[in-house]
Design a protein around this motif. Structure first.
Motif, mmCIF file in Angstrom:
data_model
loop_
_atom_site.group_PDB
_atom_site.id
_atom_site.type_symbol
_atom_site.label_atom_id
_atom_site.label_comp_id
_atom_site.label_asym_id
_atom_site.label_seq_id
_atom_site.Cartn_x
_atom_site.Cartn_y
_atom_site.Cartn_z
ATOM 1 N N ALA A 215 -63.919 -38.261 7.790
ATOM 2 C CA ALA A 215 -63.436 -39.109 6.778
ATOM 3 C C ALA A 215 -62.051 -39.328 6.907
ATOM 4 O O ALA A 215 -61.383 -40.605 6.675
ATOM 5 C CB ALA A 215 -63.876 -38.429 5.334
ATOM 6 N N ILE A 216 -61.327 -38.331 7.253
ATOM 7 C CA ILE A 216 -59.597 -38.548 7.327
ATOM 8 C C ILE A 216 -59.571 -39.303 8.567
ATOM 9 O O ILE A 216 -58.424 -40.453 8.376
ATOM 10 C CB ILE A 216 -58.974 -37.235 7.699
ATOM 11 C CG1 ILE A 216 -58.837 -36.529 6.197
ATOM 12 C CG2 ILE A 216 -57.457 -37.490 8.211
ATOM 13 C CD1 ILE A 216 -58.488 -35.121 6.422
ATOM 14 N N PHE A 217 -60.210 -39.281 9.621
ATOM 15 C CA PHE A 217 -59.730 -40.156 10.771
ATOM 16 C C PHE A 217 -60.346 -41.606 10.453
ATOM 17 O O PHE A 217 -59.511 -42.633 10.802
ATOM 18 C CB PHE A 217 -60.802 -39.904 12.024
ATOM 19 C CG PHE A 217 -60.755 -40.644 13.112
ATOM 20 C CD1 PHE A 217 -59.553 -40.831 13.918
ATOM 21 C CD2 PHE A 217 -61.571 -41.858 13.285
ATOM 22 C CE1 PHE A 217 -59.216 -41.790 14.827
ATOM 23 C CE2 PHE A 217 -61.445 -42.611 14.376
ATOM 24 C CZ PHE A 217 -60.165 -42.580 15.127
ATOM 25 N N ILE A 218 -61.471 -41.975 9.723
ATOM 26 C CA ILE A 218 -61.942 -43.147 9.219
ATOM 27 C C ILE A 218 -60.776 -43.866 8.262
ATOM 28 O O ILE A 218 -60.614 -44.913 8.524
ATOM 29 C CB ILE A 218 -63.110 -43.118 8.757
ATOM 30 C CG1 ILE A 218 -64.235 -42.996 9.869
ATOM 31 C CG2 ILE A 218 -63.560 -44.633 8.240
ATOM 32 C CD1 ILE A 218 -64.397 -43.459 11.134
ATOM 33 N N LEU A 219 -60.453 -42.984 7.492
ATOM 34 C CA LEU A 219 -59.333 -43.474 6.571
ATOM 35 C C LEU A 219 -57.859 -43.820 6.989
ATOM 36 O O LEU A 219 -57.298 -44.747 6.832
ATOM 37 C CB LEU A 219 -59.141 -42.648 5.302
ATOM 38 C CG LEU A 219 -60.346 -42.326 4.555
ATOM 39 C CD1 LEU A 219 -60.099 -40.914 3.607
ATOM 40 C CD2 LEU A 219 -60.587 -43.515 3.607
ATOM 41 N N THR A 220 -57.636 -43.116 8.153
ATOM 42 C CA THR A 220 -56.348 -42.997 8.649
ATOM 43 C C THR A 220 -56.059 -43.531 10.055
ATOM 44 O O THR A 220 -54.824 -43.923 10.439
ATOM 45 C CB THR A 220 -55.572 -41.831 8.331
ATOM 46 O OG1 THR A 220 -55.989 -40.849 9.118
ATOM 47 C CG2 THR A 220 -55.578 -41.530 6.692
ATOM 48 N N GLY A 221 -57.062 -43.242 10.868
ATOM 49 C CA GLY A 221 -57.162 -43.376 12.448
ATOM 50 C C GLY A 221 -56.272 -42.113 12.753
ATOM 51 O O GLY A 221 -55.864 -42.185 13.968
ATOM 52 N N HIS A 222 -56.182 -40.977 12.151
ATOM 53 C CA HIS A 222 -55.563 -39.863 12.751
ATOM 54 C C HIS A 222 -56.383 -38.573 12.966
ATOM 55 O O HIS A 222 -57.118 -38.667 12.125
ATOM 56 C CB HIS A 222 -54.312 -39.519 11.549
ATOM 57 C CG HIS A 222 -53.299 -38.669 12.003
ATOM 58 N ND1 HIS A 222 -53.205 -37.514 12.284
ATOM 59 C CD2 HIS A 222 -52.001 -39.279 12.348
ATOM 60 C CE1 HIS A 222 -52.057 -36.940 12.804
ATOM 61 N NE2 HIS A 222 -51.260 -38.274 12.735
ATOM 62 N N LYS A 223 -56.224 -37.765 14.032
ATOM 63 C CA LYS A 223 -56.782 -36.850 14.195
ATOM 64 C C LYS A 223 -56.593 -35.561 13.512
ATOM 65 O O LYS A 223 -55.616 -35.390 13.176
ATOM 66 C CB LYS A 223 -56.802 -36.587 15.499
ATOM 67 C CG LYS A 223 -57.228 -37.852 16.542
ATOM 68 C CD LYS A 223 -57.231 -37.400 18.080
ATOM 69 C CE LYS A 223 -55.704 -37.508 18.639
ATOM 70 N NZ LYS A 223 -55.508 -37.434 20.191
ATOM 71 N N SER A 224 -57.703 -34.770 13.461
ATOM 72 C CA SER A 224 -57.515 -33.394 12.582
ATOM 73 C C SER A 224 -58.045 -32.289 13.616
ATOM 74 O O SER A 224 -58.455 -32.498 14.486
ATOM 75 C CB SER A 224 -58.429 -33.454 11.284
ATOM 76 O OG SER A 224 -58.122 -34.398 10.464
ATOM 77 N N LYS A 225 -57.607 -31.108 13.003
ATOM 78 C CA LYS A 225 -58.235 -29.790 13.838
ATOM 79 C C LYS A 225 -58.857 -29.014 12.878
ATOM 80 O O LYS A 225 -58.390 -28.778 11.533
ATOM 81 C CB LYS A 225 -56.871 -29.076 14.420
ATOM 82 C CG LYS A 225 -57.627 -27.962 15.286
ATOM 83 C CD LYS A 225 -56.603 -27.529 16.385
ATOM 84 C CE LYS A 225 -56.928 -26.533 17.439
ATOM 85 N NZ LYS A 225 -55.969 -25.952 18.329
ATOM 86 N N VAL A 226 -59.960 -28.538 13.125
ATOM 87 C CA VAL A 226 -60.959 -27.579 12.383
ATOM 88 C C VAL A 226 -60.910 -26.275 12.921
ATOM 89 O O VAL A 226 -60.771 -25.665 13.981
ATOM 90 C CB VAL A 226 -62.479 -28.132 12.504
ATOM 91 C CG1 VAL A 226 -63.340 -27.333 11.492
ATOM 92 C CG2 VAL A 226 -62.276 -29.680 12.113
#
Length: 358
Positions: A215-226
């Motif tokens: 969701a965060i990527f689709i909303l912002t184009g920014h990557k995350s780490k889990v």
């Protein structure tokens, strides 16, 4: 009052009728579709719409019907989109994330809105680059009629802040496009494949289930780490598709997460953080629920539940690591700029190991 068998889907409806200034009104509550006892006011002349005004003055203000581009208070309802709602709150707590969310929303002259989802546009571009069929647009028109229709479907979408509802409706349209794209390419939804993952979504219920990193990527184009926190939680899940994490990896993830918590305490506007809890839903397999870390101090982690984003709770750090199944962190960089956007897009359709990496 209506009551169904407790062993089946249980419904309780309570109605109160009253007369006010020559009008007959009804207050009702539906405990199935809400996490508390919300009251709705209707005029008997039109019981399909929640009454919000009388002589242009508010009687009960259940929903904010003005978009200011900021994520305000809301309550999750029947749809299982905690991953999306928690992501919105997490992003709103950061300087860059809040700016992106605000800039994604543009009002039109007809009372509707046009929502841009930067990550969805990146998905579209990657599909085109690889010569695949793609129905993803990344830009979604939410009309005034769409908003009114959603508000009338009380219990399906969130109640409260309009901007949250706009993102739910836009993400719903995006999910439908992904489902259509998957069918056209004879591919299935695959975990952490951006532009392909749809959770448990269907055309009739596209928002159902998901992950905050998606969701965060689709909303912002920014990557995350889990970060996976507890091997016991993973091993306890009744699913052959879930692999337990070895103790060494678990300890590494916990140490890394503790460091992130320390950094978030010092610079809360830099990190967007969500975490998942494992829930007992009365079935052999467990359910999961996403929540947002709002702030951290020396001993406690503070968080909100999308069931009511206005209420903040806290756990000690030790309690947090016992409760959390996994933690998702998005780092917006030291200077508050989008340091990771546009980097490594060649591997865009890769899995989490390749794509959601800092």
């Amino acid at each position: 009052q209506k009551c169904n068998n407790k062993e089946k889907n249980i419904n309780y409806y309570a109605f109160i009728y009253f007369v006010y200034k020559k009008g007959v009104y009804m207050i009702s509550t539906n405990t199935l579709l809400s996490h508390d006892y919300d009251l709705n006011l209707y005029s008997l002349e039109n019981t399909n719409e929640i009454l919000a005004t009388s002589k242009k003055k508010p009687i009960f203000n259940f929903s904010n019907n003005v978009s200011d581009g900021k994520i305000g208070n809301f309550r999750q309802r029947k749809t299982g989109d905690c991953y999306l709602l928690s992501s919105l709150v997490a992003l709103s707590k950061t300087t860059v994330g809040a700016e992106i969310l605000k800039n994604n929303i543009k009002k039109d002259k007809a009372g509707g809105y046009r929502i841009t989802l930067p990550g969805a546009i990146m998905c579209k571009n990657d599909y085109m680059k690889n010569g695949k069929k793609c129905y993803i647009t990344g830009e979604y028109h939410i009309t005034k009629a769409d908003i009114q229709r959603a508000r009338k479907q009380y219990g399906k979408y969130s109640s409260g802040d309009l901007d949250v509802l706009l993102y739910e409706l836009a993400f719903e349209k995006y999910r439908k496009e992904v489902l259509k794209t998957n069918r056209a390419n004879n591919q299935n939804s695959e975990y952490n494949m951006a532009g392909q993952y749809t959770g448990d979504g269907t055309m009739n219920n596209p928002l159902e289930a998901g992950h905050t990193q998606d969701a965060i990527f689709i909303l912002t184009g920014h990557k995350s780490k889990v970060y996976s926190i507890s091997s016991e939680n993973v091993a306890a899940i009744n699913s052959e598709d879930i692999k337990s994490i070895n103790v060494q990896e678990e300890k590494i993830s916990q140490r890394a997460t503790r460091k992130i918590l320390e950094k978030m305490e010092k610079n809360p506007k830099r990190y967007a953080m969500t975490f998942a809890l494992k829930l007992d839903v009365g079935k052999p397999e467990f359910g999961y629920h996403a929540l947002t870390v709002t702030r951290v101090d020396s001993n406690k982690v503070y968080f909100v539940n999308p069931w009511n984003s206005k209420k903040e709770f806290s756990l000690t750090k030790d309690e947090f690591f016992k409760a959390a199944y996994c933690v998702t962190v998005t780092d917006f960089g030291k200077d508050g700029t989008l340091t990771n956007i546009g980097n490594g897009i060649e591997n865009f359709m890769g899995k989490i190991e390749d794509f959601f990496r800092f």
